[in-house]
Design a protein around this motif. Structure first.
Motif, PDB file in Angstrom:
ATOM      1  N   TRP A 110       0.698  -1.156   0.386  1.00  0.00           N
ATOM      2  CA  TRP A 110       0.345   0.313  -0.164  1.00  0.00           C
ATOM      3  C   TRP A 110       1.113   1.151  -0.329  1.00  0.00           C
ATOM      4  O   TRP A 110       1.858   1.397   0.271  1.00  0.00           O
ATOM      5  N   ALA A 111       0.902   2.508  -0.811  1.00  0.00           N
ATOM      6  CA  ALA A 111       0.677   3.886  -0.263  1.00  0.00           C
ATOM      7  C   ALA A 111      -0.622   4.922   0.531  1.00  0.00           C
ATOM      8  O   ALA A 111      -1.836   4.173  -0.200  1.00  0.00           O
ATOM      9  N   VAL A 112      -0.337   4.795   1.545  1.00  0.00           N
ATOM     10  CA  VAL A 112      -1.043   5.683   2.348  1.00  0.00           C
ATOM     11  C   VAL A 112      -0.641   7.104   2.128  1.00  0.00           C
ATOM     12  O   VAL A 112       0.371   7.573   3.672  1.00  0.00           O
ATOM     13  N   PHE A 113      -1.151   8.240   1.663  1.00  0.00           N
ATOM     14  CA  PHE A 113      -0.568   9.503   1.457  1.00  0.00           C
ATOM     15  C   PHE A 113      -2.116  10.196   2.130  1.00  0.00           C
ATOM     16  O   PHE A 113      -3.442  10.327   1.763  1.00  0.00           O
ATOM     17  N   GLU A 114      -1.358  11.279   2.995  1.00  0.00           N
ATOM     18  CA  GLU A 114      -2.136  12.906   3.264  1.00  0.00           C
ATOM     19  C   GLU A 114      -2.354  13.898   2.090  1.00  0.00           C
ATOM     20  O   GLU A 114      -1.275  13.076   1.522  1.00  0.00           O
ATOM     21  N   THR A 115      -3.174  14.593   1.711  1.00  0.00           N
ATOM     22  CA  THR A 115      -2.974  14.862   0.566  1.00  0.00           C
ATOM     23  C   THR A 115      -3.434  16.324   1.133  1.00  0.00           C
ATOM     24  O   THR A 115      -4.772  16.393   1.268  1.00  0.00           O
ATOM     25  N   ASP A 116      -2.638  17.321   0.658  1.00  0.00           N
ATOM     26  CA  ASP A 116      -3.045  18.707   0.914  1.00  0.00           C
ATOM     27  C   ASP A 116      -4.478  19.261   0.228  1.00  0.00           C
ATOM     28  O   ASP A 116      -4.594  18.178  -0.970  1.00  0.00           O
ATOM     29  N   GLU A 117      -5.704  20.122   0.436  1.00  0.00           N
ATOM     30  CA  GLU A 117      -6.926  20.559   0.159  1.00  0.00           C
ATOM     31  C   GLU A 117      -6.777  20.287  -1.515  1.00  0.00           C
ATOM     32  O   GLU A 117      -7.615  20.289  -2.234  1.00  0.00           O
ATOM     33  N   ALA A 118      -6.178  21.581  -2.037  1.00  0.00           N
ATOM     34  CA  ALA A 118      -6.114  22.183  -3.088  1.00  0.00           C
ATOM     35  C   ALA A 118      -5.461  20.802  -4.289  1.00  0.00           C
ATOM     36  O   ALA A 118      -5.699  20.807  -5.421  1.00  0.00           O
ATOM     37  N   THR A 119      -4.908  20.252  -3.630  1.00  0.00           N
ATOM     38  CA  THR A 119      -4.078  18.723  -4.202  1.00  0.00           C
ATOM     39  C   THR A 119      -5.571  17.446  -4.344  1.00  0.00           C
ATOM     40  O   THR A 119      -4.285  17.170  -5.933  1.00  0.00           O
ATOM     41  N   LEU A 120      -6.208  17.671  -3.411  1.00  0.00           N
ATOM     42  CA  LEU A 120      -6.840  16.275  -4.022  1.00  0.00           C
ATOM     43  C   LEU A 120      -7.395  15.765  -5.456  1.00  0.00           C
ATOM     44  O   LEU A 120      -7.002  14.897  -5.565  1.00  0.00           O
ATOM     45  N   PRO A 121      -7.577  16.733  -6.556  1.00  0.00           N
ATOM     46  CA  PRO A 121      -8.236  16.597  -7.609  1.00  0.00           C
ATOM     47  C   PRO A 121      -7.025  15.843  -8.242  1.00  0.00           C
ATOM     48  O   PRO A 121      -7.414  14.709  -9.006  1.00  0.00           O
ATOM     49  N   LEU A 122      -5.767  16.767  -8.429  1.00  0.00           N
ATOM     50  CA  LEU A 122      -5.233  16.122  -9.019  1.00  0.00           C
ATOM     51  C   LEU A 122      -4.463  14.559  -8.959  1.00  0.00           C
ATOM     52  O   LEU A 122      -3.662  13.854  -9.316  1.00  0.00           O
ATOM     53  N   ALA A 123      -4.244  14.615  -7.179  1.00  0.00           N
ATOM     54  CA  ALA A 123      -3.837  13.146  -6.609  1.00  0.00           C
ATOM     55  C   ALA A 123      -4.846  11.933  -6.794  1.00  0.00           C
ATOM     56  O   ALA A 123      -4.148  11.163  -6.922  1.00  0.00           O
ATOM     57  N   LEU A 124      -6.440  12.254  -7.541  1.00  0.00           N
ATOM     58  CA  LEU A 124      -7.266  11.160  -7.466  1.00  0.00           C
ATOM     59  C   LEU A 124      -7.128  10.996  -8.467  1.00  0.00           C
ATOM     60  O   LEU A 124      -6.736   9.850  -8.981  1.00  0.00           O
ATOM     61  N   ALA A 125      -6.335  11.934  -9.618  1.00  0.00           N
ATOM     62  CA  ALA A 125      -6.121  11.370 -10.824  1.00  0.00           C
ATOM     63  C   ALA A 125      -4.976  10.725 -11.067  1.00  0.00           C
ATOM     64  O   ALA A 125      -4.837   9.847 -12.160  1.00  0.00           O
ATOM     65  N   GLU A 126      -4.300  11.337 -10.487  1.00  0.00           N
ATOM     66  CA  GLU A 126      -2.387  10.352 -10.833  1.00  0.00           C
ATOM     67  C   GLU A 126      -2.656   9.466  -9.703  1.00  0.00           C
ATOM     68  O   GLU A 126      -1.831   8.267 -10.536  1.00  0.00           O
ATOM     69  N   THR A 127      -3.292   9.116  -8.763  1.00  0.00           N
ATOM     70  CA  THR A 127      -2.617   7.725  -8.091  1.00  0.00           C
ATOM     71  C   THR A 127      -4.111   6.450  -8.589  1.00  0.00           C
ATOM     72  O   THR A 127      -3.913   5.550  -8.139  1.00  0.00           O
ATOM     73  N   GLU A 128      -5.073   7.075  -8.674  1.00  0.00           N
ATOM     74  CA  GLU A 128      -6.770   6.213  -9.160  1.00  0.00           C
ATOM     75  C   GLU A 128      -6.790   5.620  -7.248  1.00  0.00           C
ATOM     76  O   GLU A 128      -6.673   3.597  -7.847  1.00  0.00           O
TER      77      GLU A 128
END
Length: 432
Positions: A110-128
């Protein structure tokens, strides 16, 4: 070739940063690597045996990441987390590159990552991701993020693009977060508190939303646990608090806000099939993340750091501090206005410092904006003879430690960059 070059440069920068004691190499390796290969995150996370878990929210991300890690690591010792708190894409990339070999191969579950509020949409697209957890949404760094309605709208648009294979876990007690579950293709689960004995006597001054995210009518609240989190319903469109799938557990940390963090982590673990007994055994071993009720022992004296970076979080830390053992406490408040904190410090007028007025024997104030914070405390009627401004943070720490006897605790409530500075002074090494 771009992939290998990105990996090599990232690792070299990380090595130089660590050897030169410039930091932990949590951001710059990823920043450079992403310039060379923008797909590096998706390329590396696609190799994970089980997938990615993302945690977003204004408060509680770092603690929740560590809780999930603590629970899952018993059966999955090869878990990757961004434990330094670097929660932008460059932090993701840095962490993944550090855990890969020189050929860009990752052997992890697993990779368990916290994500910045503004970064969440980008993080969702990058990590699925396999699981997305959203803890809460409060006003924080308005000069950077804007109002919570704007953030919630961007989150909703991004979440709607998720596949059926992703599970979304939401806070039922937060109206804006609960609303994110409407119309999603993904499976949705909710956590929340059910103990009405935890209701505040009245709604706080620092309330970030009292209007329905669906129809904009004013919400009815039966009670709140803190800020706007509680039992709510809309008299206009009848949208109401969803029934939580999980609402009680044994909590390893004090404070109402940590009950939410624990419920979110436990619900994720249960969805992944971890047995209750194993969850409880794991939580018994849990130790706080850096700066989040972290305890440091210095020559027989204790220092406890409670990160306090916005009105909702600060008020909860003050309430938790009040409930700690000891009638009168030595406390240091540190206010900075650097980029990680937000330049606008007007939010300190929404913090109810009066909560601890009767529980403090000595109050020290420091940070870049120490005098503005001291002014706020004057209006909270803190006695001048118990309050001292020390613009030099090192001097403030030395004075606070000198005032407490052995085995007693010196409490520090800093903003984010101030927390990093406090830990560097006490421990001699940067985190980021």
């Amino acid at each position: 070739m771009k992939r290998l070059l990105a990996i090599w440069l990232g690792k070299i920068i990380n090595f130089i940063s660590s050897m030169g004691k410039f930091g932990a190499g949590s951001t710059w390796p990823g920043h450079v690597s992403l310039k060379i290969n923008p797909q590096i995150i998706s390329q590396l996370t696609s190799q994970l045996k089980k997938g990615t878990i993302l945690i977003a929210g204004t408060n509680g991300k770092t603690t929740t990441v560590k809780l999930i890690y603590q629970i899952l690591k018993e059966e999955n010792p090869d878990i990757i987390i961004n434990d330094s708190g670097a929660n932008l894409l460059n932090g993701f990339a840095s962490t993944l590159i550090n855990k890969s070999d020189w050929l860009g191969k990752i052997k992890a579950s697993w990779a368990v990552f916290e994500t910045d509020e503004a970064t969440l949409p980008l993080a969702l697209a990058e990590t699925e991701p396999k699981i997305v957890i959203i803890l809460n949404l409060f006003r924080d760094q308005l000069d950077r993020y804007g109002e919570i309605d704007l953030i919630a709208e961007k989150w909703q648009q991004a979440l709607k693009k998720l596949s059926l294979e992703t599970t979304v876990i939401l806070n039922a007690d937060d109206p804006h977060v609960a609303f994110l579950g409407k119309g999603l293709r993904s499976r949705v689960f909710y956590f929340g508190l059910n103990d009405k004995n935890l209701f505040l006597a009245k709604m706080e001054h620092a309330v970030d939303t009292v209007y329905c995210p669906s129809c904009n009518a004013k919400l009815d609240f039966e009670g709140v646990f803190f800020s706007h989190l509680g039992f709510w319903s809309c008299p206009g469109c009848r949208f109401s608090r969803p029934t939580p799938n999980l609402f009680v557990w044994d909590y390893p940390l004090p404070g109402t806000y940590n009950r939410y963090n624990t419920l979110a982590a436990v619900l994720a673990a249960k969805i992944l099939g971890v047995e209750d007994q194993k969850i409880n055994l794991s939580l018994q071993k849990f130790k706080p993340a850096f700066g989040r009720q972290e305890k440091i022992n210095l020559n027989g004296k204790n220092v406890q750091i409670l990160l306090s970076k916005n009105p909702a979080g600060f008020n909860e830390c003050l309430r938790t501090l009040k409930d700690f053992p000891g009638q009168k406490k030595t406390v240091l408040l540190v206010l900075n206005d650097r980029i990680p904190d937000g330049r606008d410090i007007s939010w300190i007028w929404d913090v109810d410092f009066e909560i601890i007025k009767e529980n403090v024997s000595s109050l020290l104030v420091s940070g870049d904006r120490a005098f503005e914070l001291a002014l706020r405390l004057k209006y909270a009627d803190f006695p001048l003879e118990k309050t001292e401004v020390k613009t030099d943070l090192k001097e403030a720490l030395q004075k606070g430690l000198a005032e407490i006897p052995k085995k007693e605790t010196f409490y520090i409530l800093p903003t984010y960059s101030a927390m990093l500075e406090v830990r560097k002074i006490l421990g001699g090494r940067k985190i980021l």
